[in-house]
Scaffold this active site. Structure first.
Site, PDB file in Angstrom:
ATOM      1  CE  LYS A 166      45.559  25.333  46.776  1.00  0.00           C
ATOM      2  NZ  LYS A 166      45.951  26.268  46.150  1.00  0.00           N
ATOM      3  CG  ASP A 194      44.492  27.242  43.145  1.00  0.00           C
ATOM      4  OD1 ASP A 194      45.090  27.382  42.160  1.00  0.00           O
ATOM      5  OD2 ASP A 194      44.669  28.083  44.319  1.00  0.00           O
ATOM      6  CD  GLU A 220      42.971  30.379  42.946  1.00  0.00           C
ATOM      7  OE1 GLU A 220      41.690  30.650  43.295  1.00  0.00           O
ATOM      8  OE2 GLU A 220      44.030  30.599  43.607  1.00  0.00           O
ATOM      9  CD  GLU A 246      47.997  31.894  44.061  1.00  0.00           C
ATOM     10  OE1 GLU A 246      46.827  31.700  44.145  1.00  0.00           O
ATOM     11  OE2 GLU A 246      48.748  31.415  44.698  1.00  0.00           O
ATOM     12  CG  ASP A 269      48.487  37.641  48.807  1.00  0.00           C
ATOM     13  OD1 ASP A 269      48.932  38.528  49.498  1.00  0.00           O
ATOM     14  OD2 ASP A 269      48.451  36.624  48.895  1.00  0.00           O
ATOM     15  CG  HIS A 296      46.218  34.627  46.709  1.00  0.00           C
ATOM     16  ND1 HIS A 296      47.594  34.709  47.575  1.00  0.00           N
ATOM     17  CD2 HIS A 296      46.073  33.205  46.749  1.00  0.00           C
ATOM     18  CE1 HIS A 296      48.185  33.502  47.859  1.00  0.00           C
ATOM     19  NE2 HIS A 296      47.192  32.865  47.346  1.00  0.00           N
ATOM     20  CD  GLU A 330      42.639  32.267  48.842  1.00  0.00           C
ATOM     21  OE1 GLU A 330      43.022  33.024  48.257  1.00  0.00           O
ATOM     22  OE2 GLU A 330      42.927  30.860  48.645  1.00  0.00           O
TER      23      GLU A 330
HETATM   24 CA    CA Z   1      45.659  29.833  44.650  1.00  0.00          CA
END
Ligand code: CA
Length: 378
Positions: A166, A194, A220, A246, A269, A296, A330
């Protein structure tokens, strides 16, 4: 076979240690599980990704139309449900509700026909799906690099060949974290970042330029999902591939992303973008545009199972060759008490890969006790 009931189960669980991504802290995890019952005793399971209580309201509303319908008519039902709220819900919570229902209908279809979903969607291209570890979130501890590196090494030692970190905590902070994790895991492990759209294009490019030497697999959601030109600007400025999706919905939403070529990798997703029916169409569209497809996944074992079923039939990103680049699953490694408890046999990667289940439908059995145990208070 006819549908007799549609249930929406809102579940929640407190976390032992809160964690944060670029926009908020998590102190609990919530889930929204869809159950479709039929007159011949079969049950289909699905999951929605989104605000759980709102998704549940949508599913209950859509469910009033589904009772009495033939659940095997997945294409017809998708379009009927979509059309009901077309004027008000082409994106967002309505499509998230529709997604959970569609997954449950595919689970039912597989159970009724005695086949796993991937067999009904083309048959397996692969028997196992390589997973990457999602984690490396922020915690309320003083030394971020220390626990991030510790977790990264743990994922590596479990056999994951790639992981996602992240970012979005300010450029200087992100640069430190990226270089610390890359140094810890060495050059052979894939590392993606991300930002959860914490930046605009200017800041995203500033960050990207300072970590281009860290061999980043993809960047991302560098910018907000609706800013297609911003994605394209980041993509043009950096040697790092851009991933997003996503927060995008249906083949129509992804058409715009693909036509603009705003990303190198799209990430619908399945529990939000329109379910397995729509996910397959979006994957096929990505193939036509020469864009990679990496769904996602941020849910319970139901969501993981749906992604595995689709990934079983998505061709390698590169043309058939001796060195195919395969799409990855993922795999969320953060704390989620419901995720594994919900399945009688949890999905767990072995050496970083998940075996494609051979059982009918999603290939999972839901533990009904968990639906009671984790039932949300309101
Ligand atoms: Ca993400």
């Amino acid at each position: 076979m006819k549908i007799t009931a549609v249930h929406a189960h809102v579940l929640e669980a407190q976390l032992s240690e809160p964690f944060a991504y670029s926009r908020m802290w998590y102190a609990k995890r919530m889930s929204m599980i869809v159950e479709v019952a039929t007159d011949d005793g079969l049950t289909g399971w699905g999951e929605c990704y989104g605000p759980a209580h709102i998704n549940a309201a949508v599913v209950r509303e859509l469910g009033t139309f589904l009772v009495g319908q033939d659940p095997l008519r997945t294409e017809y039902l998708w379009h009927e449900l979509y059309a009901r709220f077309r004027d008000h819900g082409q994106k967002g919570v309505v499509i998230q509700g529709l997604s959970g229902i569609d997954i449950a209908l595919w689970d039912l279809k597989g159970k009724a026909l005695g086949q796993p979903i991937h067999r009904l969607m083309g048959g397996p291209v692969r028997e196992t799906v390589q997973a990457y570890a999602t984690g490396l979130y922020r915690r309320d501890r003083p030394n971020h690099a220390a626990y991030l590196c510790e977790e990264a090494l743990e994922s590596r030692d479990l056999g994951f060949t790639a992981m996602k970190l992240k970012v979005g905590f300010g450029v200087a902070d992100d640069v430190r974290a990226v270089h610390a994790v890359r140094a810890a895991i060495g050059p052979e492990i894939g590392l993606m970042i991300d930002a959860n759209h914490a930046y605009d294009a200017v800041e995203a490019i500033r960050l990207g330029r300072r970590i281009e030497d860290a061999d980043i697999g993809w960047f991302e959601e560098p910018v907000p999902p609706e800013d297609l030109d911003g994605h394209a600007a980041v993509k043009a400025a950096l040697s790092i591939p851009v991933a997003t999706g996503e927060c995008e919905f249906t083949r129509i939403g992804f058409r715009a992303l693909l036509e603009r070529r705003a990303a190198d990798i799209i990430q619908p997703d399945l529990c939000a973008a329109g379910g397995l029916s729509e996910g397959k169409k979006i994957a096929d569209m990505a193939l036509a545009f020469g864009v990679r497809f990496a769904p996602h996944v941020w849910g319970t074992g139901v969501a993981v199972a749906a992604a595995v079923q689709l990934l079983a039939v998505v061709p390698a990103w590169t043309p058939p060759s001796l060195s195919p680049v395969e799409p990855m699953l993922e795999f969320d490694r953060t704390e989620h008490p419901v995720r594994s408890a919900l399945l009688q046999t949890p999905i767990a990667p072995v050496n970083g890969a998940v075996a494609v289940p051979a059982g009918p439908g999603l290939g999972i059995e839901v533990d009904r006790d968990a639906l009671v145990r984790f039932k949300a208070d309101r």
